[in-house]
Design a protein around this motif. Structure first.
Motif, PDB file in Angstrom:
ATOM      1  N   THR A   1      79.320  95.768  71.156  1.00 35.34           N
ATOM      2  CA  THR A   1      78.410  96.850  70.773  1.00 35.34           C
ATOM      3  C   THR A   1      78.320  96.971  69.260  1.00 35.34           C
ATOM      4  OG1 THR A   1      80.216  98.475  70.962  1.00 35.34           O
ATOM      5  CG2 THR A   1      78.787  98.187  72.894  1.00 35.34           C
ATOM      6  N   ALA A   2      79.281  96.371  68.550  1.00 38.49           N
ATOM      7  CA  ALA A   2      79.289  96.392  67.091  1.00 38.49           C
ATOM      8  C   ALA A   2      79.800  95.053  66.585  1.00 38.49           C
ATOM      9  CB  ALA A   2      80.174  97.518  66.564  1.00 38.49           C
ATOM     10  N   CYS A   3      79.167  94.527  65.554  1.00 38.03           N
ATOM     11  CA  CYS A   3      79.566  93.234  65.007  1.00 38.03           C
ATOM     12  C   CYS A   3      79.416  93.246  63.489  1.00 38.03           C
ATOM     13  CB  CYS A   3      78.701  92.131  65.619  1.00 38.03           C
ATOM     14  SG  CYS A   3      79.116  90.465  65.043  1.00 38.03           S
ATOM     15  N   LEU A   4      80.435  92.740  62.808  1.00 41.97           N
ATOM     16  CA  LEU A   4      80.410  92.616  61.355  1.00 41.97           C
ATOM     17  C   LEU A   4      80.958  91.244  60.989  1.00 41.97           C
ATOM     18  CD1 LEU A   4      81.848  95.618  62.197  1.00 41.97           C
ATOM     19  CD2 LEU A   4      81.313  96.044  59.811  1.00 41.97           C
ATOM     20  N   TRP A   5      80.570  90.754  59.841  1.00 42.77           N
ATOM     21  CA  TRP A   5      81.109  89.480  59.392  1.00 42.77           C
ATOM     22  C   TRP A   5      81.115  89.436  57.866  1.00 42.77           C
ATOM     23  CZ3 TRP A   5      76.461  90.271  61.795  1.00 42.77           C
ATOM     24  CH2 TRP A   5      75.304  89.999  61.039  1.00 42.77           C
ATOM     25  N   ARG A   6      81.973  88.548  57.350  1.00 43.04           N
ATOM     26  CA  ARG A   6      82.054  88.379  55.898  1.00 43.04           C
ATOM     27  C   ARG A   6      82.520  86.967  55.591  1.00 43.04           C
ATOM     28  NH1 ARG A   6      84.579  92.783  51.650  1.00 43.04           N
ATOM     29  NH2 ARG A   6      84.478  91.511  49.755  1.00 43.04           N
ATOM     30  N   GLY A   7      81.710  86.210  54.857  1.00 45.10           N
ATOM     31  CA  GLY A   7      82.094  84.877  54.453  1.00 45.10           C
ATOM     32  C   GLY A   7      83.124  84.917  53.343  1.00 45.10           C
ATOM     33  N   THR A   8      83.835  83.831  53.187  1.00 38.69           N
ATOM     34  CA  THR A   8      84.911  83.766  52.198  1.00 38.69           C
ATOM     35  C   THR A   8      84.434  84.138  50.799  1.00 38.69           C
ATOM     36  OG1 THR A   8      85.958  82.014  53.503  1.00 38.69           O
ATOM     37  CG2 THR A   8      86.697  82.276  51.233  1.00 38.69           C
ATOM     38  N   ASP A   9      83.220  83.742  50.459  1.00 45.79           N
ATOM     39  CA  ASP A   9      82.699  84.004  49.119  1.00 45.79           C
ATOM     40  C   ASP A   9      81.817  85.256  49.031  1.00 45.79           C
ATOM     41  OD1 ASP A   9      83.941  81.686  48.130  1.00 45.79           O
ATOM     42  OD2 ASP A   9      82.237  80.437  48.726  1.00 45.79           O
ATOM     43  N   ASP A  10      81.665  85.985  50.135  1.00 45.83           N
ATOM     44  CA  ASP A  10      80.826  87.181  50.120  1.00 45.83           C
ATOM     45  C   ASP A  10      81.524  88.325  49.388  1.00 45.83           C
ATOM     46  OD1 ASP A  10      78.933  85.863  51.572  1.00 45.83           O
ATOM     47  OD2 ASP A  10      79.383  86.832  53.476  1.00 45.83           O
ATOM     48  N   ASP A  11      80.725  89.222  48.837  1.00 44.56           N
ATOM     49  CA  ASP A  11      81.288  90.384  48.151  1.00 44.56           C
ATOM     50  C   ASP A  11      81.208  91.650  48.992  1.00 44.56           C
ATOM     51  OD1 ASP A  11      78.589  90.890  48.114  1.00 44.56           O
ATOM     52  OD2 ASP A  11      78.431  91.116  45.933  1.00 44.56           O
ATOM     53  N   ARG A  12      80.791  91.506  50.242  1.00 44.11           N
ATOM     54  CA  ARG A  12      80.711  92.673  51.127  1.00 44.11           C
ATOM     55  C   ARG A  12      80.665  92.217  52.583  1.00 44.11           C
ATOM     56  NH1 ARG A  12      75.347  93.531  52.897  1.00 44.11           N
ATOM     57  NH2 ARG A  12      73.837  92.119  51.904  1.00 44.11           N
ATOM     58  N   TRP A  13      80.842  93.194  53.471  1.00 44.49           N
ATOM     59  CA  TRP A  13      80.692  92.951  54.904  1.00 44.49           C
ATOM     60  C   TRP A  13      79.220  93.065  55.292  1.00 44.49           C
ATOM     61  CZ3 TRP A  13      84.633  91.270  57.883  1.00 44.49           C
ATOM     62  CH2 TRP A  13      85.926  91.413  57.365  1.00 44.49           C
ATOM     63  N   HIS A  14      78.837  92.322  56.316  1.00 45.96           N
ATOM     64  CA  HIS A  14      77.448  92.303  56.758  1.00 45.96           C
ATOM     65  C   HIS A  14      77.326  92.804  58.201  1.00 45.96           C
ATOM     66  CE1 HIS A  14      76.229  89.886  53.257  1.00 45.96           C
ATOM     67  NE2 HIS A  14      77.375  89.249  53.437  1.00 45.96           N
ATOM     68  N   VAL A  15      76.198  93.418  58.472  1.00 45.92           N
ATOM     69  CA  VAL A  15      75.839  93.892  59.809  1.00 45.92           C
ATOM     70  C   VAL A  15      74.369  93.544  60.009  1.00 45.92           C
ATOM     71  CG1 VAL A  15      75.693  95.901  61.349  1.00 45.92           C
ATOM     72  CG2 VAL A  15      77.488  95.796  59.610  1.00 45.92           C
ATOM     73  N   GLY A  16      73.982  93.261  61.240  1.00 51.55           N
ATOM     74  CA  GLY A  16      72.597  92.918  61.514  1.00 51.55           C
ATOM     75  C   GLY A  16      71.646  94.090  61.314  1.00 51.55           C
ATOM     76  N   GLU A  17      70.354  93.781  61.298  1.00 53.23           N
ATOM     77  CA  GLU A  17      69.320  94.821  61.228  1.00 53.23           C
ATOM     78  C   GLU A  17      69.133  95.389  62.633  1.00 53.23           C
ATOM     79  OE1 GLU A  17      65.743  93.559  59.407  1.00 53.23           O
ATOM     80  OE2 GLU A  17      66.744  92.703  57.646  1.00 53.23           O
TER      81      GLU A  17
END
Length: 227
Positions: free
Chosen positions: A124-140
């Motif tokens: 029901t909820a999903c987040l991800w963050r790549g090694t080089d990302d500066d923040r967590w991401h969530v879909g639209e």
């Protein structure tokens, strides 16, 4: 009124390294307080796969999360079983929850351990963050109108978005109905080597030797022989 969702959680989660350390600490605290694995909320496996580690939560009532740490970064899946965004209510994951997950985390989306017996992703909820990302991401995501915490993210990840020892102390005292020493929790949150003294402060019924498997799973440091 602020409607909390995974987007708000993304702004509060620690970075990948700090989140991993927090998950390790919480798993060790639970292992001390609850020697019976089935009674625990939180676990950590450094050997979940040859190239991945996983932190997990199961509350025994159907809510759960999994956090996969890999060379690609971190993938976070949460499932609140009574959420209006449940895949069982909508005949599949809610639109937008998984649609934007990068290909490097594609195996996590379809991981059998995160799906039911038919292959339906339990999310029901999903987040991800790549090694080089500066923040967590969530879909639209177009969230249901008028539903606070529609995806369950606030209650699923509350211990992680408020990463201080006092938060774990409140959780553990409520769940286990025992007094939990705050200094011992601080010791473990700091990943300081675990000693017999710290363990006995939290649970006088177990020893460092009893925790050997759990400590190895969490790659937690110990000082053998410390009193």
């Amino acid at each position: 009124m602020l409607f909390v969702t995974a987007h708000e959680v993304a702004r509060s989660l620690p970075d990948i390294d700090r989140l991993r350390d927090l998950c390790r600490s919480v798993a060790v605290l639970e292992a001390i307080l609850s020697p019976v694995w089935e009674s625990r909320y939180y676990s950590f496996s450094a050997d979940w796969s040859p190239e991945e580690e996983m932190a997990s939560m199961r509350n025994g009532s159907g809510d759960e999360y999994s956090i996969v740490f890999s060379a690609a970064g971190a993938y976070v899946r949460g499932f609140a079983h009574e959420s209006v965004m449940s895949p069982y209510v909508n005949e599949g994951p809610w639109p937008g929850v998984l649609d934007s997950v990068p290909g490097v985390f594609g195996s996590c989306v379809q991981e059998p351990a995160f799906c039911d017996e038919t292959g339906l992703p339990l999310v029901t909820a999903c987040l991800w963050r790549g090694t080089d990302d500066d923040r967590w991401h969530v879909g639209e995501i177009d969230y249901p109108d008028g539903e606070n915490d529609a995806d369950g993210a606030a209650r699923l990840f509350g211990l992680l978005t408020d990463p201080v020892p006092e938060t774990f102390q409140r959780f553990a005292e409520d769940y286990y109905q025992v007094s939990v020493d705050l200094e011992a929790v601080r010791h473990i949150y700091s990943l300081r080597p675990l000693t017999e003294r710290v363990i006995s402060t939290l649970n006088p019924g177990i020893t460092l030797a009893d925790l050997a498997e759990d400590l190895d799973e969490a790659r937690y440091p110990t000082e053998i022989g410390e009193g």
